[in-house]
Design a protein around this motif. Structure first.
Motif, PDB file in Angstrom:
ATOM      1  N   GLY A  83     -11.668   0.420  -8.405  1.00 28.99           N
ATOM      2  CA  GLY A  83     -10.217   0.320  -8.397  1.00 28.99           C
ATOM      3  C   GLY A  83      -9.618   0.983  -7.182  1.00 28.99           C
ATOM      4  O   GLY A  83     -10.302   1.688  -6.424  1.00 28.99           O
ATOM      5  N   SER A  84      -8.332   0.759  -7.002  1.00 24.68           N
ATOM      6  CA  SER A  84      -7.601   1.372  -5.893  1.00 24.68           C
ATOM      7  C   SER A  84      -6.168   1.612  -6.334  1.00 24.68           C
ATOM      8  O   SER A  84      -5.489   0.686  -6.795  1.00 24.68           O
ATOM      9  N   LEU A  85      -5.729   2.863  -6.225  1.00 24.24           N
ATOM     10  CA  LEU A  85      -4.345   3.213  -6.547  1.00 24.24           C
ATOM     11  C   LEU A  85      -3.507   3.038  -5.288  1.00 24.24           C
ATOM     12  O   LEU A  85      -3.814   3.618  -4.247  1.00 24.24           O
ATOM     13  N   ARG A  86      -2.448   2.243  -5.379  1.00 28.27           N
ATOM     14  CA  ARG A  86      -1.642   1.923  -4.197  1.00 28.27           C
ATOM     15  C   ARG A  86      -0.220   2.420  -4.374  1.00 28.27           C
ATOM     16  O   ARG A  86       0.396   2.221  -5.419  1.00 28.27           O
ATOM     17  N   LEU A  87       0.295   3.091  -3.326  1.00 28.24           N
ATOM     18  CA  LEU A  87       1.687   3.498  -3.272  1.00 28.24           C
ATOM     19  C   LEU A  87       2.313   2.877  -2.034  1.00 28.24           C
ATOM     20  O   LEU A  87       1.841   3.095  -0.914  1.00 28.24           O
ATOM     21  N   ALA A  88       3.366   2.085  -2.226  1.00 25.27           N
ATOM     22  CA  ALA A  88       4.133   1.562  -1.097  1.00 25.27           C
ATOM     23  C   ALA A  88       5.129   2.631  -0.670  1.00 25.27           C
ATOM     24  O   ALA A  88       5.900   3.146  -1.479  1.00 25.27           O
ATOM     25  N   VAL A  89       5.117   2.993   0.592  1.00 27.76           N
ATOM     26  CA  VAL A  89       5.867   4.135   1.096  1.00 27.76           C
ATOM     27  C   VAL A  89       7.277   3.727   1.497  1.00 27.76           C
ATOM     28  O   VAL A  89       7.487   2.691   2.123  1.00 27.76           O
ATOM     29  N   ASP A  90       8.249   4.561   1.115  1.00 31.45           N
ATOM     30  CA  ASP A  90       9.619   4.402   1.583  1.00 31.45           C
ATOM     31  C   ASP A  90       9.712   5.111   2.930  1.00 31.45           C
ATOM     32  O   ASP A  90       9.878   6.323   3.003  1.00 31.45           O
ATOM     33  N   THR A  91       9.602   4.357   4.009  1.00 32.45           N
ATOM     34  CA  THR A  91       9.477   4.965   5.337  1.00 32.45           C
ATOM     35  C   THR A  91      10.752   5.651   5.803  1.00 32.45           C
ATOM     36  O   THR A  91      10.727   6.401   6.768  1.00 32.45           O
ATOM     37  N   THR A  92      11.866   5.405   5.109  1.00 26.86           N
ATOM     38  CA  THR A  92      13.118   6.024   5.563  1.00 26.86           C
ATOM     39  C   THR A  92      13.300   7.432   5.021  1.00 26.86           C
ATOM     40  O   THR A  92      14.209   8.140   5.430  1.00 26.86           O
ATOM     41  N   LEU A  93      12.429   7.843   4.089  1.00 27.74           N
ATOM     42  CA  LEU A  93      12.629   9.133   3.441  1.00 27.74           C
ATOM     43  C   LEU A  93      11.377   9.996   3.475  1.00 27.74           C
ATOM     44  O   LEU A  93      11.140  10.791   2.577  1.00 27.74           O
ATOM     45  N   LEU A 186       7.229  13.165   0.364  1.00 27.09           N
ATOM     46  CA  LEU A 186       7.057  11.725   0.520  1.00 27.09           C
ATOM     47  C   LEU A 186       7.590  11.018  -0.717  1.00 27.09           C
ATOM     48  O   LEU A 186       7.324  11.440  -1.839  1.00 27.09           O
ATOM     49  N   ARG A 187       8.366   9.962  -0.496  1.00 27.79           N
ATOM     50  CA  ARG A 187       8.853   9.126  -1.591  1.00 27.79           C
ATOM     51  C   ARG A 187       8.181   7.775  -1.497  1.00 27.79           C
ATOM     52  O   ARG A 187       8.063   7.203  -0.414  1.00 27.79           O
ATOM     53  N   ALA A 188       7.742   7.249  -2.643  1.00 32.03           N
ATOM     54  CA  ALA A 188       7.015   5.977  -2.662  1.00 32.03           C
ATOM     55  C   ALA A 188       7.425   5.161  -3.873  1.00 32.03           C
ATOM     56  O   ALA A 188       8.046   5.667  -4.813  1.00 32.03           O
ATOM     57  N   SER A 189       7.052   3.894  -3.856  1.00 25.62           N
ATOM     58  CA  SER A 189       7.337   3.026  -4.993  1.00 25.62           C
ATOM     59  C   SER A 189       6.468   3.439  -6.177  1.00 25.62           C
ATOM     60  O   SER A 189       5.558   4.262  -6.058  1.00 25.62           O
ATOM     61  N   ILE A 190       6.740   2.852  -7.339  1.00 31.28           N
ATOM     62  CA  ILE A 190       5.932   3.116  -8.522  1.00 31.28           C
ATOM     63  C   ILE A 190       4.482   2.727  -8.231  1.00 31.28           C
ATOM     64  O   ILE A 190       4.220   1.615  -7.761  1.00 31.28           O
ATOM     65  N   PRO A 191       3.522   3.604  -8.460  1.00 35.65           N
ATOM     66  CA  PRO A 191       2.126   3.281  -8.129  1.00 35.65           C
ATOM     67  C   PRO A 191       1.609   2.095  -8.928  1.00 35.65           C
ATOM     68  O   PRO A 191       2.017   1.866 -10.070  1.00 35.65           O
ATOM     69  N   THR A 192       0.709   1.344  -8.337  1.00 36.86           N
ATOM     70  CA  THR A 192       0.016   0.276  -9.043  1.00 36.86           C
ATOM     71  C   THR A 192      -1.484   0.485  -8.897  1.00 36.86           C
ATOM     72  O   THR A 192      -1.955   1.018  -7.888  1.00 36.86           O
TER      73      THR A 192
END
Length: 216
Positions: A83-93, A186-192
């Motif tokens: 598996g792989s846990l992915r976080l999409a990063v909010d690059t503005t914050l 770091l702020r990121a989207s909900i992990p998947t």
């Protein structure tokens, strides 16, 4: 009748903000961390902010595969390979430098809607502290490296951890995501969680994406 018979006294102490505050910041778009459309990771950032993210994945107990003549075949004994846990990063914050993101297994049960930095359950009927504030992280599962300006972070998850997370009878199952680099936020989207599984029928490989219950 809820007040004591000898009455109640109230005092007000006024503190001028100019004597106490050097700056102020707010994080919007949520009333509780578990309701926020993002997660927050920090380690002693901006003068002392620390934040971990808790995740608990509802791993599928079965796989549905296409069968002959447009039928479906249900496989109740899949094997989770990787598996792989992915976080999409909010690059503005986020910080403008590289950072280390760590994923640990949880070691204690926790309530998604009320857990805090110090309490794993904070409800009217119970207030249960973490053994270690910040989620009582257990075994290290994997590490992801955030490179300044990148759009996402991926943390590998081994098959043993996936098997633990698939056990619905284990109340402690879940993960703690932490910022492994000091003085960063770091702020990121909900992990998947992206999972590769092998079906017990026809030796078929299936890729799945699982969204967690979470809070920070």
């Amino acid at each position: 009748e809820l007040l004591p018979p000898d009455g109640v006294q109230t005092w007000e102490i006024r503190l001028e903000s100019s004597r106490l505050l050097s700056a102020d910041t707010s994080f919007g778009l949520y009333s509780r961390p578990s309701d926020a459309p993002y997660v927050l990771l920090a380690e002693q950032a901006e003068g002392g902010l620390s934040s971990h993210t808790l995740v608990r994945f509802a791993m599928p107990g079965s796989l549905v595969l296409p069968g002959p003549n447009s039928t479906a075949v249900v496989d109740s004994f899949p094997t989770f390979l990787s598996g792989s846990l992915r976080l999409a990063v909010d690059t503005t914050l986020n910080v403008r430098q590289d950072a280390r993101i760590e994923l640990y297994r949880t070691t204690e049960d926790w309530d998604r809607t009320s857990a805090t930095w110090t309490l794993r359950v904070d409800t009217p009927g119970a207030r249960v502290p973490w053994t270690e504030p910040g989620g009582s992280p257990g075994m290290l599962v994997g590490v992801g490296n955030y490179v300044a300006g990148s759009a996402s972070i991926n943390i590998p998850v081994d098959s043993a951890t996936l098997a633990v997370w698939a056990d619905r009878n284990d109340p402690t199952r879940g993960g703690v995501i932490t910022m492994g680099s000091a003085n960063q936020r770091l702020r990121a989207s909900i992990p998947t969680l992206r999972v590769r599984a092998r079906a017990s029928v026809r030796d078929t490989i299936v890729d799945l994406t699982v969204v967690p219950g979470r809070t920070f």
